[in-house]
Design an enzyme around this catalytic site. Structure first.
Site, PDB file in Angstrom:
ATOM      1  N   LYS A 115       0.677  -1.361  -0.197  1.00  0.00           N
ATOM      2  CA  LYS A 115      -0.009  -0.024  -0.058  1.00  0.00           C
ATOM      3  C   LYS A 115       0.992   1.024   0.041  1.00  0.00           C
ATOM      4  O   LYS A 115       0.509   2.404  -0.472  1.00  0.00           O
ATOM      5  CB  LYS A 115      -0.857  -0.113   1.191  1.00  0.00           C
ATOM      6  CG  LYS A 115      -2.042  -1.165   1.089  1.00  0.00           C
ATOM      7  CD  LYS A 115      -3.117  -1.157   2.065  1.00  0.00           C
ATOM      8  CE  LYS A 115      -4.334  -2.092   1.707  1.00  0.00           C
ATOM      9  NZ  LYS A 115      -4.040  -3.407   1.651  1.00  0.00           N
TER      10      LYS A 115
HETATM   11  C1  LIG Z   1      -4.473  -4.420   1.339  1.00  0.00           C
HETATM   12  C2  LIG Z   1      -3.800  -5.812   1.123  1.00  0.00           C
HETATM   13  C3  LIG Z   1      -4.326  -6.869   0.217  1.00  0.00           C
HETATM   14  C4  LIG Z   1      -5.300  -6.572  -0.993  1.00  0.00           C
HETATM   15  O1  LIG Z   1      -5.294  -5.668  -1.680  1.00  0.00           O
HETATM   16  P1  LIG Z   1      -6.542  -5.159  -2.391  1.00  0.00           P
HETATM   17  O2  LIG Z   1      -5.801  -4.047  -3.255  1.00  0.00           O
HETATM   18  O3  LIG Z   1      -7.515  -4.699  -1.302  1.00  0.00           O
HETATM   19  O4  LIG Z   1      -7.183  -6.357  -3.240  1.00  0.00           O
HETATM   20  C5  LIG Z   1      -3.335  -7.897  -0.129  1.00  0.00           C
HETATM   21  N1  LIG Z   1      -2.180  -7.876   0.716  1.00  0.00           N
HETATM   22  C6  LIG Z   1      -1.793  -7.067   1.690  1.00  0.00           C
HETATM   23  C7  LIG Z   1      -0.621  -7.327   2.483  1.00  0.00           C
HETATM   24  C8  LIG Z   1      -2.449  -6.040   1.967  1.00  0.00           C
HETATM   25  O5  LIG Z   1      -2.243  -5.073   2.640  1.00  0.00           O
END
Ligand SMILES: *Cc1c(COP(=O)(O)O)cnc(C)c1O
Length: 467
Positions: A115
Site C-alpha cells: 500500500k
Molecule cells: C491491502 C492488502 C491486500 C489486498 O489488496 P487489494 O488491493 O485490497 O485487493 C493484500 N495483501 C496485503 C498485505 C494488503 O495489505
C-alpha cells in the site's frame, strides 16, 4: 495549463465528469459509483521501457491520467520523493523461485506493505493540490491492518492535512498498532475504538453521512476506491512485464480488488499480459465469481491473511463497468440488486468478455501455512501469509498457463510474525530501521464506539486549524 485533461466518469453513469484532482479529493461519485478515466490512454513504446529506472517509468505511465491538472514539474518531484522513501532504488525487487514463478516484492516501503506504493504518492499529491487551493482537510480512516499505517506514513507532517485513524481496540496485531501509534507528528491522531472493525467502519460511514460535521472538519478519505491509488499501482505491472517478458500472468492476493484492477488498467492501456489469477483466502467470493459469474455474499471469517478478509471487493465494480461495455445504468442496476439481495448474477454475454483472461483460486489457512513452510524449506525464504496465498494459487495452477507467473508479494514477513513462526519455527526480524519499534513510545486515545463522542474528539483535534 495548456494540456487537455482526461475526464473521469462514474461507473454508475449518472454523475458529472470530473478532473483528476477532483476525483482524488472527492472519493465516491454522488451516484454511488467509482470514478474511472473516460478512456484508456495508450502506453507508448517509450513508456514500456524500464531502462531509465522505476521513477522515470512511473512519471511517464501516470502523466496522461494527471495532465492538465497538476503542474508537470511538481508532479515529477512528487513521484521522485514518494519513491525515495523505499529501501531499494527501483521500488520493486524480483525473486526467481522455480517453474518460471517469480515473486514481485512490493513491500520495501516505509510500512512494509504494498500500500505504500500508492499512498506515498497520494499523500504528496493531496498536499500539492490542497496547497494550490489553499485548503486543509481532515482525513479519517478505519483500519483492521495495513492501510492505517501506510496512510499515516504518507500524511505525517504535511501542512494541508490532519489524519485520524480508528482501529478496534485490542483487535489489531501489536506490530500493526505500533506502526500507527509510534509516529510522532502533530497532525497524526490515533483512536482505539472499544468495538470491532465493523463498528469502526460504521462510525466512519456515519461521520461521512453527517453533512454538517463533514463540512465543519472538511472530511476526506484515502481509501482503496481512490483512483489515484489504482493509477500508482499500474506502474509496477508495466515494470514487471518489462523484467519478466510478454504474456506474464499475474497472481494477486486480493481483498478490495484495487491491486489486481491496476493490472487490468495496464492491459487496457496495451500491456501484453497473459492473464490474472485472483487469489483469495477462505473469504472466497471472488473465486466463486470467476468460476461462475455469480456474486454471493457470505459472512466474513477471520483468517491468517487479514487484509484479504472482505465481503464485497469495492473495486470489482470497475471491472464490471468494462464487462458491461461501460453501460453505467446496467452497472447501477446490478449493484443495486446485489446490495438488496446479497447476490447478483452477471449477464452471461458480459461475463464472456473476460475471455479466459481471469481465474480465481482460494487457499485456506492450513494450505497457507503449508506454502510458507514449503517456501522456507525449498528456498530458505520467509514469506508473509498474503503472499503465500498467491504463491499457493500460482503453484496449483502453474500448468494452466504458458509463460512466466508473477506472484505479487504484498507484505514483509515481519508484519505477520506469528503466522510465519507457526509455519517455520522462525520468527522474522523487522528491517533495521524498524528494529526498535517495540521500544518506541505510543500515543493514542481509547474511546467508546459512540458517534457523538468521536465527532467531538475529532473536532477538538482539528478545530484550532479550521476556518
Ligand atoms: C491491502 C492488502 C491486500 C489486498 O489488496 P487489494 O488491493 O485490497 O485487493 C493484500 N495483501 C496485503 C498485505 C494488503 O495489505
Amino acid at each position: 495549463m495548456t494540456e487537455q485533461s482526461l475526464p473521469y466518469v462514474s461507473t454508475r453513469g449518472s454523475s458529472p465528469e470530473l478532473a483528476f484532482t477532483d476525483t482524488m479529493l472527492g472519493g465516491l461519485a454522488p451516484d454511488g459509483g467509482l470514478y474511472v478515466p473516460a478512456h484508456w490512454p495508450a502506453l507508448a513504446p517509450s513508456m514500456q521501457s524500464a531502462d531509465d529506472g522505476y521513477v522515470a517509468l512511473a512519471r511517464s505511465v501516470m502523466w496522461p491520467f494527471v495532465a492538465g491538472t497538476l503542474d508537470r514539474v511538481a508532479f515529477d518531484h512528487a513521484v521522485a520523493d514518494a519513491y525515495a522513501t523505499f529501501d531499494i532504488d527501483d521500488v520493486v525487487s524480483f525473486v526467481e523461485l522455480d517453474d518460471d514463478i517469480h515473486l514481485v516484492e512490493l513491500f520495501h516501503g516505509p510500512t512494509l506493505a504494498f500500500k505504500d506504493v500508492a499512498l506515498q504518492l497520494l499523500g504528496r499529491l493531496f498536499d500539492l493540490e490542497l496547497t494550490r487551493r489553499s485548503e486543509r482537510v481532515t482525513i479519517v480512516g478505519a483500519t483492521s491492518g495495513d492501510t492505517g499505517s501506510a496512510a499515516i506514513e504518507a500524511c505525517r507532517d504535511r501542512d494541508t492535512v490532519d489524519i485520524v485513524i480508528l482501529h478496534p481496540a485490542g483487535r489489531v496485531s501489536e506490530v500493526q498498532r505500533r506502526q500507527m501509534t509510534t509516529v510522532d507528528a502533530a497532525n497524526v491522531h490515533n483512536i482505539a475504538v472499544e468495538g470491532t472493525f465493523d463498528d469502526c467502519q460504521d462510525l466512519l460511514k456515519a461521520m461521512f453521512a453527517d453533512v454538517a460535521f463533514r463540512d465543519r472538519v472538511r472530511l476526506s478519505a484515502v481509501n482503496s476506491i481512490n483512483w489515484a491509488r489504482v493509477m500508482a499501482q499500474i506502474v509496477y505491472y508495466v515494470w514487471t512485464a518489462h523484467h519478466l517478458g510478454p504474456r506474464t500472468t499475474f497472481t494477486v492476493p486480493t481483498g478490495n480488488f484495487g491491486n489486481v484492477f491496476a493490472g487490468e488498467a495496464a492491459r487496457r492501456m496495451g500491456l501484453d499480459v497473459g492473464g490474472f489469477l485472483v487469489a483469495s483466502n477462505r473469504n472466497d467470493i471472488l473465486t466463486r465469481f470467476f468460476r461462475g459469474g455469480a456474486l454471493e455474499i457470505a459472512a466474513v471469517q477471520p483468517s491468517l491473511s487479514p487484509s484479504m478478509d472482505i465481503q464485497v471487493s469495492s473495486n470489482l465494480e470497475r471491472l464490471l463497468f468494462e464487462l458491461y461495455d461501460r453501460d453505467g445504468a446496467a452497472v447501477a442496476a446490478l449493484m443495486g440488486g446485489f446490495r438488496s439481495n446479497g447476490r447478483a448474477a452477471v449477464d452471461p454475454h458480459c461475463f464472456a468478455r473476460l475471455g479466459g483472461q481471469w481465474h480465481g483460486e482460494r487457499l485456506d489457512d492450513t494450505d497457507t501455512l503449508a506454502v510458507i513452510a514449503d517456501t522456507h524449506r525449498r528456498h530458505g525464504l520467509l514469506i508473509d501469509p498474503h503472499t503465500a496465498v498467491a504463491l499457493g494459487a500460482a503453484r496449483r495452477r502453474r500448468d494452466d498457463f504458458d509463460g512466466p507467473l508473477a506472484v505479487l508479494a504484498t507484505a514483509h514477513p515481519a508484519k505477520f510474525p506469528d503466522a510465519v513462526e507457526q509455519a517455520t519455527g522462525v520468527r522474522p526480524a523487522l528491517p533495521e530501521r524498524l528494529a526498535d519499534l517495540f521500544e518506541r513510545p505510543e500515543s493514542f486515545v481509547v474511546l467508546p464506539a459512540d458517534l457523538g463522542t468521536l465527532q467531538a474528539h475529532v473536532e477538538s483535534l482539528v478545530a484550532p486549524r479550521v476556518g
